[in-house]
Scaffold this motif. Structure first.
Motif: not given
Length: 538
Positions: A255-256, A264, A286-289, A291
């Motif tokens: 998980a990143y 972000r 989802e991948q970069y979480k 905000d």
């Protein structure tokens, strides 16, 4: 038998002796030089031919024996030199993708293939994170040993290949030795050029191509970079660590874990009614979480009520959605989005705080779904930008300064220079980043919809583009950004390029600590602003 008279025999005697005399004459006289049937080639042609033999032989030598298998930390790698017009370094992490670094400018490129991970070393590194402290020295030592071995092997491969091919082509030992010597000279010159142009900071701004899901973990977090001499070894060790984690014992992607000191922001624009964009945006969130998502307009194509259903997936993207109207979006579109709970519609300079950042924006004053250019369009854009700048000044005077302004057209966005740290725009379907004359950073996004249905109008589909902006949580200033480019219709490749702002460059003036992100401000060095784009509606 009749007898020939004596007088006749006497008369014929000189003629009988003539053939014998001619034979003796041709036997004794000096021969003429042979006539040259094949003309000699021009010296430049011969030199070009020799150079071709040298380059081809050197390339074959490198291809056959010019590679070195060496461990780098827990990884087993193969290092190879390849002829190249641009130079640089390419790190192949199969099957996840590849990282390209602008490490040097020379006619040779360094290829590093990650073949496999030693299961014992990699598992020990994952299970005992405290060992990461010594990984820097280990990686640095392994890289130095590998590159030295590669340099020696490459010299042997280049000289052997050029000499062997020269001998096969010219069949003269002297020509073959000349080819080998010239190959060694060219390799030495290439090495000198690479050494003179070596850029250790290139590892901080890699360009990733491959699986989109692998990009965040492989490229890593946007973090503060301290100005230090050994930045290359430090970041290379970090890269090795990321690759090691990707090749865990379970062969699953971790998980990143984003840097908690950053906010972000996903910047999208000009979706133009492409339904595939929502899946891509959801994957990026989802991948970069992510905000918060910022859409700088032209989400629709005609702005009709019949298109409103296209906007329904916005409610399920998993992040707040900040939006301004583009010239293909109507007030009908704006009212429909304004009713969604997670959507923040910005217009007339209105400001809102979302995910810890304060945004303000203005909708496009033009509505041109037919792509028409109306008289006075440029003046109306500048007037809208001036209204937004006035609202930004009022916010600052009230003690609630805006962090990011949003407009659709760059010509409107340029009017806010000096009133806000950063402004986002779209409209032109290609990305740009610049610091304007009075210090405001302008970010123009490409088409996150791949120009929508217009992608099929050209010979090749347009790429789908978006950006991840890493904002410092304390100072609310941009620290770094990732430019994300996906292939257009029918293509699945992805390219992610990491960029650092000037304050975070190792050669910059700021000197932040590793434990916290810097709170620098955008550079205020005056820079000439680029000309405003045409008012025509893409």
């Amino acid at each position: 038998m009749a007898r020939v008279p004596v007088a006749v025999r006497t008369l014929m005697h000189p003629f009988r002796r003539a053939p014998r005399a001619l034979v003796r004459h041709y036997r004794t006289r000096r021969p003429h030089p042979a006539v040259e049937l094949v003309p000699q080639s021009h010296p430049w042609v011969r030199a070009l031919g020799l150079l071709t033999v040298v380059v081809l032989g050197a390339w074959l030598g490198l291809l056959i024996v010019g590679n070195v298998r060496t461990p780098v930390g827990p990884m087993d790698t193969t290092m190879t030199l390849r002829p190249s017009l641009t130079g640089g370094t390419k790190i192949n992490v199969s099957p996840l993708g590849a990282l390209q670094l602008d490490s040097h400018h020379a006619p040779v490129r360094l290829d590093v293939n990650v073949d496999q991970l030693d299961p014992v070393r990699s598992q020990a590194l994952v299970d005992h994170p405290e060992r990461l402290t010594g990984l820097q020295d280990e990686v640095s030592r392994d890289v130095r040993h590998g590159t030295l071995d590669l340099a020696v092997r490459s010299c042997v491969a280049v000289v052997s290949g050029a000499t062997a091919l020269g001998l096969a082509v010219y069949r003269r030992p002297r020509r073959a030795l000349a080819a080998g010597g010239l190959a060694l000279t060219l390799l030495a010159a290439s090495g000198g050029s690479a050494y003179a142009t070596w850029n250790p900071e290139s590892v901080l701004e890699p360009r990733f191509s491959g699986l989109l899901s692998s990009a965040p973990s492989l490229v890593g977090n946007a973090r503060s970079i301290v100005t230090e001499f050994d930045v290359y070894q430090k970041e290379l060790a970090r890269l090795v660590t990321n690759v090691t984690k990707l090749y865990d014992a379970t062969s699953t992607l971790p998980a990143y874990a984003p840097d908690p000191s950053t906010i972000r922001v996903l910047h999208v624009s000009d979706i133009h009614l492409n339904p595939a964009s929502w899946k891509i945006i959801g994957s990026l969130v989802e991948q970069y979480k992510v905000d918060v998502i910022v859409d700088s307009g032209d989400t629709m194509d005609h702005g009709s009520a019949a298109e409103n259903g296209f906007l329904d997936p916005v409610a399920d993207l998993g992040a707040p959605y900040v939006w301004v109207r583009g010239n293909h979006d109507s007030m009908i579109t704006q009212r429909y989005l304004d009713r969604m709970k997670n959507v923040h519609v910005l217009d007339d300079g209105r400001a809102e705080t979302v995910a810890g950042l304060r945004f303000a924006g203005i909708g496009d004053p033009q509505f041109t779904p037919d792509r028409s250019a109306r008289p006075g369009a440029e003046a109306s854009q500048e007037l809208a930008g001036a209204r937004l700048a006035s609202a930004l000044r009022d916010q600052r005077a009230a003690g609630t300064p805006v962090d990011i302004a949003v407009a659709h057209e760059p010509s409107a966005a340029r009017e806010v220079d000096g009133t806000v740290p950063m402004v986002l725009a779209g409209h032109v379907h290609h990305n740009e980043m610049e610091v304007m004359r009075y210090g405001t950073r302008l970010r123009i996004e490409g088409s996150t919809g791949g120009s929508g249905l217009r992608a099929v109008e050209g010979k090749y589909p347009d790429p789908i583009e978006a950006s991840i902006l890493y904002m410092d949580r304390d100072s609310r200033r941009l620290q770094a950004w990732d430019e994300i480019k996906l292939g257009g219709l029918g293509l699945t490749t992805a390219e992610v390029s990491r960029h650092l702002v000037e304050e975070n460059q190792p050669s910059g003036t700021a000197s932040p600590s590793e434990s916290s992100s810097p709170s620098g401000t955008p550079s205020t060095t005056p820079r000439p602003s680029s000309p405003a784009p045409s008012p025509t509606a893409p």
